[in-house]
Design a protein around this motif. Structure first.
Motif, mmCIF file in Angstrom:
data_model
loop_
_atom_site.group_PDB
_atom_site.id
_atom_site.type_symbol
_atom_site.label_atom_id
_atom_site.label_comp_id
_atom_site.label_asym_id
_atom_site.label_seq_id
_atom_site.Cartn_x
_atom_site.Cartn_y
_atom_site.Cartn_z
ATOM 1 N N CYS A 105 0.839 -1.214 0.000
ATOM 2 C CA CYS A 105 0.000 0.000 0.000
ATOM 3 C C CYS A 105 0.865 1.251 0.000
ATOM 4 N N PHE A 106 1.905 1.224 0.800
ATOM 5 C CA PHE A 106 2.809 2.368 0.880
ATOM 6 C C PHE A 106 3.490 2.597 -0.466
ATOM 7 N N ALA A 107 3.822 1.493 -1.164
ATOM 8 C CA ALA A 107 4.523 1.595 -2.445
ATOM 9 C C ALA A 107 3.670 2.268 -3.518
ATOM 10 N N VAL A 108 2.357 2.101 -3.442
ATOM 11 C CA VAL A 108 1.470 2.719 -4.439
ATOM 12 C C VAL A 108 0.707 3.900 -3.841
ATOM 13 N N ASN A 109 1.270 4.477 -2.801
ATOM 14 C CA ASN A 109 0.642 5.582 -2.088
ATOM 15 C C ASN A 109 0.266 6.734 -3.005
ATOM 16 N N ARG A 110 1.200 7.210 -3.792
ATOM 17 C CA ARG A 110 0.955 8.412 -4.595
ATOM 18 C C ARG A 110 0.292 8.118 -5.927
ATOM 19 N N THR A 111 0.244 6.870 -6.332
ATOM 20 C CA THR A 111 -0.357 6.550 -7.625
ATOM 21 C C THR A 111 -1.744 5.958 -7.423
ATOM 22 N N LEU A 112 -1.800 4.693 -7.216
ATOM 23 C CA LEU A 112 -3.070 3.975 -7.133
ATOM 24 C C LEU A 112 -3.933 4.427 -5.955
ATOM 25 N N LEU A 113 -3.322 4.664 -4.805
ATOM 26 C CA LEU A 113 -4.099 4.993 -3.598
ATOM 27 C C LEU A 113 -4.226 6.500 -3.340
ATOM 28 N N ARG A 114 -3.640 7.321 -4.204
ATOM 29 C CA ARG A 114 -3.806 8.783 -4.162
ATOM 30 C C ARG A 114 -3.568 9.401 -2.785
ATOM 31 N N GLY A 115 -2.502 8.972 -2.134
ATOM 32 C CA GLY A 115 -2.139 9.559 -0.848
ATOM 33 C C GLY A 115 -2.663 8.811 0.361
ATOM 34 N N TRP A 116 -3.459 7.776 0.158
ATOM 35 C CA TRP A 116 -4.036 7.025 1.265
ATOM 36 C C TRP A 116 -3.223 5.782 1.611
ATOM 37 N N GLY A 117 -2.140 5.517 0.897
ATOM 38 C CA GLY A 117 -1.342 4.324 1.123
ATOM 39 C C GLY A 117 -0.689 4.282 2.492
ATOM 40 N N HIS A 118 -0.232 5.434 2.966
ATOM 41 C CA HIS A 118 0.403 5.478 4.282
ATOM 42 C C HIS A 118 -0.621 5.149 5.373
ATOM 43 N N ALA A 119 -1.825 5.687 5.227
ATOM 44 C CA ALA A 119 -2.887 5.383 6.196
ATOM 45 C C ALA A 119 -3.242 3.898 6.151
ATOM 46 N N ALA A 120 -3.340 3.342 4.939
ATOM 47 C CA ALA A 120 -3.638 1.913 4.792
ATOM 48 C C ALA A 120 -2.522 1.070 5.409
ATOM 49 N N PHE A 121 -1.281 1.520 5.233
ATOM 50 C CA PHE A 121 -0.146 0.823 5.838
ATOM 51 C C PHE A 121 -0.329 0.719 7.353
ATOM 52 N N HIS A 122 -0.753 1.814 7.968
ATOM 53 C CA HIS A 122 -0.954 1.809 9.414
ATOM 54 C C HIS A 122 -2.096 0.882 9.832
ATOM 55 N N LEU A 123 -3.090 0.725 8.990
ATOM 56 C CA LEU A 123 -4.150 -0.244 9.303
ATOM 57 C C LEU A 123 -3.589 -1.667 9.299
ATOM 58 N N PHE A 124 -2.713 -1.971 8.350
ATOM 59 C CA PHE A 124 -2.085 -3.291 8.333
ATOM 60 C C PHE A 124 -1.160 -3.483 9.529
ATOM 61 N N LEU A 125 -0.635 -2.385 10.063
ATOM 62 C CA LEU A 125 0.207 -2.502 11.254
ATOM 63 C C LEU A 125 -0.595 -2.993 12.463
ATOM 64 N N ILE A 126 -1.897 -2.792 12.458
ATOM 65 C CA ILE A 126 -2.734 -3.321 13.534
ATOM 66 C C ILE A 126 -2.663 -4.844 13.527
ATOM 67 N N VAL A 127 -2.727 -5.433 12.338
ATOM 68 C CA VAL A 127 -2.633 -6.893 12.210
ATOM 69 C C VAL A 127 -1.234 -7.354 12.613
ATOM 70 N N TYR A 128 -0.219 -6.609 12.163
ATOM 71 C CA TYR A 128 1.162 -6.929 12.542
ATOM 72 C C TYR A 128 1.312 -6.907 14.072
ATOM 73 N N ALA A 129 0.798 -5.860 14.691
ATOM 74 C CA ALA A 129 0.899 -5.732 16.150
ATOM 75 C C ALA A 129 0.160 -6.860 16.855
ATOM 76 N N HIS A 130 -0.994 -7.231 16.343
ATOM 77 C CA HIS A 130 -1.748 -8.332 16.958
ATOM 78 C C HIS A 130 -0.896 -9.600 17.013
ATOM 79 N N HIS A 131 -0.272 -9.945 15.909
ATOM 80 C CA HIS A 131 0.489 -11.200 15.864
ATOM 81 C C HIS A 131 1.793 -11.127 16.655
ATOM 82 N N THR A 132 2.419 -9.956 16.699
ATOM 83 C CA THR A 132 3.626 -9.853 17.526
ATOM 84 C C THR A 132 3.258 -9.916 19.004
#
Length: 159
Positions: A105-132
């Motif tokens: 998501c972060f990689a396509v932040n400025r293209t496909l996700l139009r600036g929302w990739g960083h926010a989406a990345f942080h949502l995936f970090l919730i899943v990462y944090a859960h498993h750690t």
């Protein structure tokens, strides 16, 4: 996301080019390594790698972003690697997969996700944090059981 945009909708630049936040990511990787391994030696090794990455961030502030991002990936893999080392393959695979999906998501932040990739990345970090956290809890339970068994004089099977 909202925090990444100015009032006129343009993407906002970070203070110090994001180096302060990235420095704390590297410091956090050493703390995470300890939380997932309970090994001071493992945490110190990850901490040494983190210290070098932080040095490079501030010594060479104009390095290409891809190098900085690769250092963050390495920090996450090093600290999360404790799960795999302990045999917690399920949580390791789930955490790293969530981080990879967020990274995509972060990689396509400025293209496909139009600036929302960083926010989406942080949502995936919730899943990462859960498993750690789940993995760390499993380690704490195993250590507690081992301490109780030792206190009771119970020997491990096969010994």
């Amino acid at each position: 996301g909202i925090c990444a945009r100015q009032d006129d909708g343009r993407l906002r630049g970070d203070w110090q080019g994001g180096r302060e936040g990235e420095s704390f990511i590297h410091l956090g990787s050493a703390a995470t390594a300890y939380g997932l391994s309970a090994s001071a030696a493992f945490s110190a090794a990850v901490g040494a790698i983190a210290a070098f990455a932080i040095y490079c961030l501030w010594r060479y502030p104009h390095q290409r972003p891809v190098y900085r991002q690769l250092c963050i990936v390495a920090a996450v893999l090093c600290s999360s690697g404790a799960m795999a080392w302990r045999g917690d393959a399920l949580n390791f695979a789930a955490a790293v997969s969530a981080f990879a999906a967020g990274g995509a998501c972060f990689a396509v932040n400025r293209t496909l996700l139009r600036g929302w990739g960083h926010a989406a990345f942080h949502l995936f970090l919730i899943v990462y944090a859960h498993h750690t956290l789940e993995s760390s809890h499993g380690l704490a339970v195993a250590m507690h059981r081992a301490a109780v068994a030792e206190a009771l004089g119970v020997r491990a099977a096969g010994h």
